[in-house]
Design a protein around this motif. Structure first.
Motif, PDB file in Angstrom:
ATOM      1  N   PHE A 133       3.505  -5.576   5.250  1.00 17.31           N
ATOM      2  CA  PHE A 133       4.690  -5.750   4.422  1.00 17.31           C
ATOM      3  C   PHE A 133       5.206  -4.403   3.929  1.00 17.31           C
ATOM      4  O   PHE A 133       6.423  -4.164   3.910  1.00 17.31           O
ATOM      5  CB  PHE A 133       4.375  -6.667   3.242  1.00 17.31           C
ATOM      6  N   VAL A 134       4.317  -3.503   3.539  1.00 17.48           N
ATOM      7  CA  VAL A 134       4.713  -2.165   3.097  1.00 17.48           C
ATOM      8  C   VAL A 134       5.525  -1.477   4.194  1.00 17.48           C
ATOM      9  O   VAL A 134       6.587  -0.896   3.938  1.00 17.48           O
ATOM     10  CB  VAL A 134       3.478  -1.328   2.736  1.00 17.48           C
ATOM     11  N   ARG A 135       5.053  -1.560   5.423  1.00 19.31           N
ATOM     12  CA  ARG A 135       5.746  -0.902   6.529  1.00 19.31           C
ATOM     13  C   ARG A 135       7.103  -1.549   6.794  1.00 19.31           C
ATOM     14  O   ARG A 135       8.065  -0.871   7.165  1.00 19.31           O
ATOM     15  CB  ARG A 135       4.874  -0.942   7.790  1.00 19.31           C
ATOM     16  N   SER A 136       7.186  -2.858   6.600  1.00 19.05           N
ATOM     17  CA  SER A 136       8.452  -3.550   6.863  1.00 19.05           C
ATOM     18  C   SER A 136       9.498  -3.235   5.803  1.00 19.05           C
ATOM     19  O   SER A 136      10.702  -3.182   6.109  1.00 19.05           O
ATOM     20  CB  SER A 136       8.223  -5.062   6.939  1.00 19.05           C
ATOM     21  N   VAL A 137       9.064  -3.021   4.559  1.00 20.37           N
ATOM     22  CA  VAL A 137       9.996  -2.727   3.466  1.00 20.37           C
ATOM     23  C   VAL A 137      10.543  -1.306   3.567  1.00 20.37           C
ATOM     24  O   VAL A 137      11.679  -1.018   3.199  1.00 20.37           O
ATOM     25  CB  VAL A 137       9.302  -2.942   2.103  1.00 20.37           C
ATOM     26  N   LYS A 138       9.721  -0.379   4.074  1.00 21.08           N
ATOM     27  CA  LYS A 138      10.096   1.032   4.207  1.00 21.08           C
ATOM     28  C   LYS A 138      10.531   1.635   2.871  1.00 21.08           C
ATOM     29  O   LYS A 138      11.685   2.046   2.696  1.00 21.08           O
ATOM     30  CB  LYS A 138      11.207   1.199   5.245  1.00 21.08           C
ATOM     31  N   PRO A 139       9.616   1.708   1.912  1.00 26.17           N
ATOM     32  CA  PRO A 139       9.975   2.277   0.607  1.00 26.17           C
ATOM     33  C   PRO A 139      10.300   3.766   0.722  1.00 26.17           C
ATOM     34  O   PRO A 139       9.882   4.436   1.682  1.00 26.17           O
ATOM     35  CB  PRO A 139       8.710   2.054  -0.224  1.00 26.17           C
ATOM     36  N   ALA A 140      11.044   4.268  -0.249  1.00 26.64           N
ATOM     37  CA  ALA A 140      11.347   5.703  -0.286  1.00 26.64           C
ATOM     38  C   ALA A 140      10.228   6.473  -0.974  1.00 26.64           C
ATOM     39  O   ALA A 140       9.818   7.542  -0.508  1.00 26.64           O
ATOM     40  CB  ALA A 140      12.674   5.938  -1.008  1.00 26.64           C
ATOM     41  N   ARG A 141       9.727   5.906  -2.085  1.00 20.91           N
ATOM     42  CA  ARG A 141       8.650   6.559  -2.838  1.00 20.91           C
ATOM     43  C   ARG A 141       7.635   5.506  -3.258  1.00 20.91           C
ATOM     44  O   ARG A 141       7.976   4.536  -3.925  1.00 20.91           O
ATOM     45  CB  ARG A 141       9.175   7.288  -4.084  1.00 20.91           C
ATOM     46  N   TYR A 148      -8.234   4.609  -3.332  1.00 23.05           N
ATOM     47  CA  TYR A 148      -9.415   4.646  -2.465  1.00 23.05           C
ATOM     48  C   TYR A 148      -9.136   5.593  -1.304  1.00 23.05           C
ATOM     49  O   TYR A 148      -8.837   6.760  -1.520  1.00 23.05           O
ATOM     50  CB  TYR A 148      -9.778   3.228  -2.037  1.00 23.05           C
ATOM     51  N   THR A 149      -9.187   5.157  -0.052  1.00 22.57           N
ATOM     52  CA  THR A 149      -8.977   6.055   1.087  1.00 22.57           C
ATOM     53  C   THR A 149      -7.519   6.055   1.561  1.00 22.57           C
ATOM     54  O   THR A 149      -7.225   6.479   2.674  1.00 22.57           O
ATOM     55  CB  THR A 149      -9.906   5.692   2.244  1.00 22.57           C
ATOM     56  N   CYS A 150      -6.634   5.569   0.705  1.00 17.99           N
ATOM     57  CA  CYS A 150      -5.179   5.733   0.881  1.00 17.99           C
ATOM     58  C   CYS A 150      -4.583   4.939   2.050  1.00 17.99           C
ATOM     59  O   CYS A 150      -3.576   5.357   2.639  1.00 17.99           O
ATOM     60  CB  CYS A 150      -4.816   7.216   1.035  1.00 17.99           C
ATOM     61  N   SER A 151      -5.133   3.789   2.368  1.00 16.27           N
ATOM     62  CA  SER A 151      -4.582   3.021   3.487  1.00 16.27           C
ATOM     63  C   SER A 151      -3.149   2.566   3.207  1.00 16.27           C
ATOM     64  O   SER A 151      -2.301   2.578   4.112  1.00 16.27           O
ATOM     65  CB  SER A 151      -5.473   1.818   3.803  1.00 16.27           C
ATOM     66  N   PHE A 152      -2.852   2.170   1.974  1.00 16.14           N
ATOM     67  CA  PHE A 152      -1.482   1.778   1.644  1.00 16.14           C
ATOM     68  C   PHE A 152      -0.541   2.980   1.707  1.00 16.14           C
ATOM     69  O   PHE A 152       0.632   2.835   2.079  1.00 16.14           O
ATOM     70  CB  PHE A 152      -1.426   1.138   0.254  1.00 16.14           C
ATOM     71  N   SER A 153      -1.044   4.146   1.357  1.00 13.10           N
ATOM     72  CA  SER A 153      -0.221   5.356   1.434  1.00 13.10           C
ATOM     73  C   SER A 153       0.095   5.699   2.878  1.00 13.10           C
ATOM     74  O   SER A 153       1.225   6.082   3.211  1.00 13.10           O
ATOM     75  CB  SER A 153      -0.951   6.529   0.763  1.00 13.10           C
ATOM     76  N   VAL A 154      -0.892   5.563   3.756  1.00 14.01           N
ATOM     77  CA  VAL A 154      -0.672   5.801   5.181  1.00 14.01           C
ATOM     78  C   VAL A 154       0.364   4.830   5.728  1.00 14.01           C
ATOM     79  O   VAL A 154       1.277   5.216   6.478  1.00 14.01           O
ATOM     80  CB  VAL A 154      -1.998   5.688   5.965  1.00 14.01           C
ATOM     81  N   ALA A 155       0.238   3.548   5.349  1.00 15.55           N
ATOM     82  CA  ALA A 155       1.199   2.547   5.811  1.00 15.55           C
ATOM     83  C   ALA A 155       2.612   2.905   5.364  1.00 15.55           C
ATOM     84  O   ALA A 155       3.566   2.810   6.148  1.00 15.55           O
ATOM     85  CB  ALA A 155       0.808   1.169   5.284  1.00 15.55           C
ATOM     86  N   ALA A 156       2.760   3.336   4.110  1.00 19.11           N
ATOM     87  CA  ALA A 156       4.081   3.697   3.595  1.00 19.11           C
ATOM     88  C   ALA A 156       4.598   4.971   4.256  1.00 19.11           C
ATOM     89  O   ALA A 156       5.767   5.056   4.648  1.00 19.11           O
ATOM     90  CB  ALA A 156       4.009   3.877   2.080  1.00 19.11           C
ATOM     91  N   ALA A 157       3.728   5.972   4.388  1.00 19.37           N
ATOM     92  CA  ALA A 157       4.138   7.242   4.990  1.00 19.37           C
ATOM     93  C   ALA A 157       4.560   7.055   6.439  1.00 19.37           C
ATOM     94  O   ALA A 157       5.484   7.728   6.923  1.00 19.37           O
ATOM     95  CB  ALA A 157       2.999   8.250   4.893  1.00 19.37           C
ATOM     96  N   SER A 158       3.905   6.139   7.140  1.00 23.59           N
ATOM     97  CA  SER A 158       4.262   5.892   8.538  1.00 23.59           C
ATOM     98  C   SER A 158       5.665   5.310   8.661  1.00 23.59           C
ATOM     99  O   SER A 158       6.286   5.388   9.730  1.00 23.59           O
ATOM    100  CB  SER A 158       3.251   4.938   9.188  1.00 23.59           C
TER     101      SER A 158
END
Length: 307
Positions: A133-141, A148-158
């Motif tokens: 869902f994070v990847r589909s929304v494509k947030p700006a920030r 933890y190991t930043c999996s949500f951050s990786v998904a957003a950054a991608s």
């Protein structure tokens, strides 16, 4: 025709679906006394009793023979009642001299797994649909609290986002940076803050920083080096309130917990109270559970969409 090793184990059709979407990290089965998860060619048995571990081991080997799964290593970890009794997984089968660190794939993204780093190996599999869902929304920030190991951050950054990852553990954030590198994502424009979320959030608010996506997936209990304790049942409401102070008008906030005494409905009622105090409005939705997870086996999650 669906081929099953035993009731409760995923069938070959679902296994092929995972392979088709380039995902090799997922749950294989869930029972009352334990479960088994796949991480690439390795597997992890989580068990509440020794008999459960032995049964799951036998069933795993049988399941592997029915779906032609080639095993690398098999690890096991005991599921204690108290967090203080948690221990790293132990190797049951495979090369003891092989590197305990490996890389897994989830919908083309790469994440590091380390069977020697502690009780948790590096990726929470029940959050897979929320990462999608994070990847589909494509947030700006995106602000990723308890990252933890930043999996949500990786998904957003991608998906093009700039991220701020906050966690008490520098080692976890270092592993997060490694996850960025695994996916050829530069860390330029991304921040990794090793500090208490309850210190960082007010600081970001004072600086006027805002985010259109905020991830709140705290542990049930944690304690900072300063001795300050976080208890999700007591402190989650305050956490959501602080997050609202740095959320943009159209922001999405993920509220997630493994605490068994907090239900999805309870999360919504608490969030509505926080919205009322902050004089803000929003709607709620839940992403579907990963296909192989029973409802009671996954974290309770809720997306708040501010208006």
């Amino acid at each position: 025709m669906l081929v099953k090793a035993n009731a409760g184990w995923i069938d070959i059709s679902l296994l092929r679906d995972f392979e088709a979407e380039h995902t090799n990290a997922h749950r294989l089965c869930t029972f009352a006394d334990g479960w088994v998860e796949r991480y690439g060619s390795d597997t992890l048995i989580s068990h509440k009793t020794k008999p459960a571990r032995e049964r799951l081991m036998k069933e795993l080997l049988f399941w592997g023979s029915t779906v032609d799964f080639q095993f690398g290593r098999i690890y096991a970890r005991y599921l204690p009642k108290q967090n203080d009794d948690r221990e790293p997984p132990k190797l049951l089968l495979g090369d003891a001299d092989a590197n305990p660190q490996t890389t897994v794939e989830e919908r083309y993204l790469q994440y590091g797994v380390d069977f020697s780093a502690g009780y948790s190996v590096g990726l929470f599999l029940d959050q897979r649909e929320n990462r999608r869902f994070v990847r589909s929304v494509k947030p700006a920030r995106q602000l990723n609290c308890f990252s933890y190991t930043c999996s949500f951050s990786v998904a957003a950054a991608s998906a093009g986002a700039k991220t701020v990852s906050v966690d008490l553990s520098r080692k976890s954030l270092d592993r997060g940076r490694e996850n960025f590198a695994r996916n050829s994502l530069s860390t330029a424009g991304h921040r990794f803050i090793a500090d208490d979320v309850f210190t960082v959030l007010p600081s970001l608010a004072r600086q006027g920083e805002t985010f259109d996506m905020i991830i709140l997936d705290p542990p049930t209990f944690s304690q900072s080096k300063r001795g300050k304790a976080f208890q999700v049942e007591r402190d989650l409401e305050k956490l959501v309130g602080l997050a609202l102070e740095v959320a943009t008008r159209d922001a999405r906030i993920l509220i997630s917990t493994n605490c068994t005494t907090l239900s999805g409905k309870g999360l919504e009622l608490m969030s509505r109270f926080c919205l009322k105090i902050a004089r803000r409005a929003g709607s709620f939705h839940q992403e579907p559970l990963p296909a192989e997870f029973p409802a009671a086996a996954a974290a309770r999650t809720l997306w708040l969409h501010l208006r």
